[in-house]
Design an enzyme around this catalytic site. Structure first.
Site, PDB file in Angstrom:
ATOM      1  CD  GLN A  47       7.089   4.270  -2.490  1.00 47.03           C
ATOM      2  OE1 GLN A  47       7.670   5.356  -2.400  1.00 47.03           O
ATOM      3  NE2 GLN A  47       5.783   4.171  -2.476  1.00 47.03           N
ATOM      4  CE1 TYR A  75       0.549   0.343   4.478  1.00 49.57           C
ATOM      5  CE2 TYR A  75      -1.786  -0.040   4.783  1.00 49.57           C
ATOM      6  CZ  TYR A  75      -0.543   0.185   5.314  1.00 49.57           C
ATOM      7  OH  TYR A  75      -0.394   0.258   6.662  1.00 49.57           O
ATOM      8  CD  GLU A  76      -0.571   5.313   1.716  1.00 50.81           C
ATOM      9  OE1 GLU A  76      -0.439   6.104   0.753  1.00 50.81           O
ATOM     10  OE2 GLU A  76      -1.594   5.270   2.415  1.00 50.81           O
ATOM     11  N   GLY A  77       1.754   2.790  -2.559  1.00 50.20           N
ATOM     12  CA  GLY A  77       2.737   2.634  -3.642  1.00 50.20           C
ATOM     13  C   GLY A  77       3.654   1.456  -3.355  1.00 50.20           C
TER      14      GLY A  77
END
Lengths: 599, 599
Positions: free
Chosen positions: B446, B439-441
């Site tokens: 990243q 999650y969050e990329g």
């Protein structure tokens, strides 16, 4: 959820094209076990795995096992699948005809076990444990004991277990406390508690035959005072007929991260009647028969998870549209490209693919060696196979299960957030597989077995038996220019492997902790190098097939490309392992216990 | 189960002894935020984490969230813990006084968030998401919007969410479909489905403020046509008073591998009334404020799991007796030695320990940079901090969460089979943490952000801002002979880091896939090197304290020993990463999609 498919093509490639199993079987007197027969049996095994076991895999995870006052119920469908397994004759494949077996080779029964486990890890543990019990009886039981127990086990109407662990002792079996008191009739009364007993109690079979480690009253302390016993759930008379209930009961089942369909039992022995198997106080030696096979079997579970994770990730990577390729649109008519166009997604898939095939080759090679130890008449050949097996067993157990952690993690990672959601099935794979580096001896235990017991214990000789085979093969490729770079890479790693071994032996002579400090990195190093040898062979075999004009161009071309990936991106992992090994034990041992945590 | 302890000593070491936060705060105008004040606040935070959050962590996993016709209930104790959190004034710490905040520095609020997450990952997500919502409102909301929503959010009686993902688009937000139609009164009506919305619906707060990405009717396609909206669960009038129910409802919650106490919601917007925040079609730019902070926050979740896994593994390693040390008995009176005597167990513990402390230093360093970007008056200093933050944010997100996978896995591994059993708590840690690389990329996202967007996108300049700081520090150590070897190791890695960057830029000029092929290995390389810089500093600081006659000899000695471990066994992981990077993209891209699987 992606449906599991048994990897028939690749397994047959490994058996026949790569490892020459047709002549292997013929050499061992299994002339009737032709390529065609194997293909036919495997095709049935694939159907069973895909159509019967895979559909109840998620159910097993969802429901888990039930426990009520000593009675264990398996998840919906597990009992019926086991019934089908028995009716299909699967339990009896590799057992002698005198007990109702089909007398097929060991390797045949165990190479397809990968598929059962890949389709349903939890379910496959029930028959898996039974096989361990049967092997122990075959190797160490008396004729009478075999007569009493083997018929029903081979048939599958009874199942078996192995009872080793106790609450205070897992790997360190020397500490075990379970007691066996002799009775007047030659039997024994066993008292004690065993934990983590897979398939210890369930509703699939009419009787459960426990193989139990315990101590006789006069036994010496430690590992030299352990004896082995057969303790059935229901008493068995001399004719093999089931009688009254024995005093062994399941006290509870564990709540676990995964393999929830597999009943992990606390077993309480309360003066339970048992039969000594093998010599008194030699129980641990008898147990090694089972343990070595169980370790290869656990390695196969790791492999099966790599395969299943690869299948799931690949299907999603071809289907999921997200972003455009950096080199231009590949799916012009769609809103985005399938994520398989992205290099990092391919890196994950190729890690899975190169390990799926490389580890399969290593594992089936070991089964070939097991066949030789079991069926070969020439003692020297048996001895060589035994040496290779001794070396490779801890590698197969630990390397295949450690890489399975990475591959099942990638299985989720390719799905992004969806990988974390139960309905896709990828997270179950990761949870189920997580046990594999811990049970049947942790990775750390395998590593010490490999480095201290096998390699250093033989003064490097066990290693040389295998490295000699590798060197001979590499030398045979000198005139094949196409493979020089890879053959050189394998050879230089083999040189380094032996040099590392010598370095460690030298430093360990002064400080035995050097063995423990190097062990796991050494094992992983050994795994990457061993698999590189099989990738070299797979590449050579594939090129041969292409040169011969095979129409399976994609299949063989992919072997060559996967080999390239393996040599470039997997074998190079040895660089960091070598650095870590060379750093020695001081950086691990210097800290005082108290200093580890100060808040 | 090991009780979670907030790592107060090490956090304060990092803030004050290592990173000089007392003068950092003073420089930014927070003269009143003394070391003593921080210690006092942290001591309260520790109590809250240990006594309130940790005890309901296993409960949250066991019960999960309930869902019934749009209503979500959180696990037993979650609501009460949130109430305590609000009463303790925790939500308001780093927010302006005009909205009821305490105007303390950002870094203070976020560095203790590690502890809340370490004690209870699922619970900590509810207030965590709220903070993201508040930061977005502060940065991009109008005065009126801030007046309407911030007071209650800062107080904690309302919570917030961020609604980005849709079923067909996760990372590729350019594909999102949620629609926003303008109403006559200046508001908008939002229609569409969002998935994976953490804290999207629950029973902890009186209102939920959703920050939602959607498209205006005339918006251009792709990422340049996305706008940002505030959509409250209950309408809010201009005075900030709660009114009727808005037409946004939770359609279902996900069944997940872990973080089961955190409600992951499907949110259906059915003409829900919303307020545009920021400029039309500039929503993604506004979202970056939140996303960058959320990424550091996710990195902190990884760190928190490393800490908790270390604590659990260490306690067991000191307690569990199994085998004797290879160098002679260490626990003469017991039946065996504690397993912490075995080198491989120490290898796992020191991996956790060196990452726990090294990653904490890196993360808190980033928070220091965030402080500078928020509070520093000098534009040049802000710019430098911003550059470092831009570079390090994807590293913190991905490196701390990837290493958390290894460390939580070791948490289980040290326990052997017991690690797989729920009651020990180690398997929950591994399951909860598994989401963090997704999650969050994802890590892949990243890595591309780091390599393509930040490093190559700035022609290497962002990297140089950080490497220059490292070089200056290493140069300052020239006369400290004790540290020459480590400083040289850091410097030579920094040289190599830049060289690698140049090599990749060159090859990517011809083939953009080279970026994707190198990205994840490059990110991990960057992580190991960045953390080595902090280990060098920690070692120097520790030696200074010892030289000054500190009585905490164990604490500082362990820092020096952990540094040794890190340089010997962690930084050396770069060797294989460099090999993989140099192998280029061809070994990933040459295989056709069809050839990946042939059975």
């Amino acid at each position: 959820m992606q449906n599991y498919k048994a990897p028939q093509r690749d397994t047959l490639f490994t058996l026949y094209e790569l490892l020459g199993f047709e002549s292997h079987y013929a050499d061992l007197g299994f002339e009737e076990v032709s390529n065609d027969l194997v293909t036919a049996i495997f095709s049935e095994a694939a159907k069973f795995a895909e159509n019967t076991l895979a559909p109840i895999n998620a159910v097993g995870d969802e429901e888990g096992c039930g426990f009520d006052n000593g009675v264990v119920t398996t998840p919906t469908g597990f009992k019926e699948a086991y019934q089908q397994y028995v009716e299909g004759g699967w339990p009896s494949m590799a057992h002698p005809e005198e007990y109702g077996g089909q007398a097929l080779p060991y390797s045949l029964a165990t190479s397809m076990a990968e598929w059962f486990s890949g389709a349903n890890h939890s379910w496959a543990m029930y028959p898996g444990l039974s096989q361990g019990c049967m092997e122990t009886l075959k190797a160490h039981g008396t004729d009478k004991q075999r007569e009493m127990f083997l018929h029903k086990l081979v048939e599958g109407s009874w199942t078996g277990t192995m009872c080793l662990t106790e609450p205070h002792c897992g790997s360190d079996l020397g500490m075990l406390k379970c007691k066996a008191e002799p009775n007047d009739d030659g039997t024994y009364s066993l008292t004690g508690t065993k934990i983590f007993i897979s398939a210890g109690e369930h509703d699939m079979s009419e009787n459960i035959v426990h193989i139990v480690l315990a101590r006789l009253p006069d036994a010496p302390a430690g590992t030299k005072g352990i004896s082995l016993f057969i303790v059935p759930k229901y008493h068995v008379d001399e004719n093999g007929e089931k009688g009254e209930r024995n005093t062994v009961v399941c006290g509870s089942i564990e709540h676990k991260m995964g393999i929830k369909g597999s009943a992990t039992c606390v077993m309480n022995f309360d003066g339970a009647k048992g039969h000594l198997i093998g010599e008194p106080n030699r129980g641990l030696n008898c147990m090694f028969t089972f343990m070595n096979m169980a370790r290869i079997g656990t390695g196969m579970e790791g492999l099966s998870a790599i395969e299943a994770a690869f299948q799931g990730a690949l299907a999603y990577a071809k289907d999921r549209l997200q972003f455009r390729s950096l080199t231009g649109r590949k799916n012009e008519s769609g809103p985005a490209d399938p994520i398989i166009v992205h290099p990092d997604v391919r890196r994950m898939l190729l890690t899975q693919k190169s390990l799926r095939e490389g580890c399969r080759a290593l594992a089936i090679y070991c089964m070939k060696m097991v066949d030789v130890t079991l069926y070969e008449k020439d003692a020297e050949k048996r001895q060589i196979a035994d040496a290779k097996l001794a070396l490779l067993t801890p590698i197969v157990k630990a390397f295949l299960t450690e890489t399975a952690q990475e591959c099942t993690s990638y299985g989720m990672q390719v799905y992004g957030g969806h990988g974390y959601i139960k309905e896709w099935g990828m997270e179950q794979l990761a949870r189920d597989t997580r046990i594999c580096t811990m049970y049947e001896g942790t990775t750390g235990i395998q590593a010490i077995d490999l480095l201290a017991r096998k390699v250093v214990g033989s003064q490097g000789k066990l290693l040389q038996v295998f490295t000699q085979e590798i060197r001979t093969y590499c030398a045979s490729l000198r005139d094949k220019q196409q493979f020089n770079a890879w053959a050189n890479a394998v050879e230089s790693h083999v040189d380094e492997w032996e040099q590392l071994t010598n370095d460690i032996m030298k430093s360990a002579a002064n400080n035995p902790d050097e063995l423990g400090a190097a062990a796991v990195d050494y094992l992983m190093y050994s795994g990457y190098v061993s698999v590189s040898y099989f990738w070299l062979q797979m590449a050579v075999t594939a090129q041969q097939k292409l040169d011969e004009g095979s129409t399976e161009v994609d299949f063989y071309q992919a072997k060559l490309q996967s080999a390239q990936f393996y040599f470039d991106r997997m074998l190079t992992r040895t660089r960091s392992l070598v650095s870590a090994i060379h750093s020695g034990a001081d950086n691990l041992m210097s800290m005082s216990e108290e200093a580890f945590y100060q808040g």
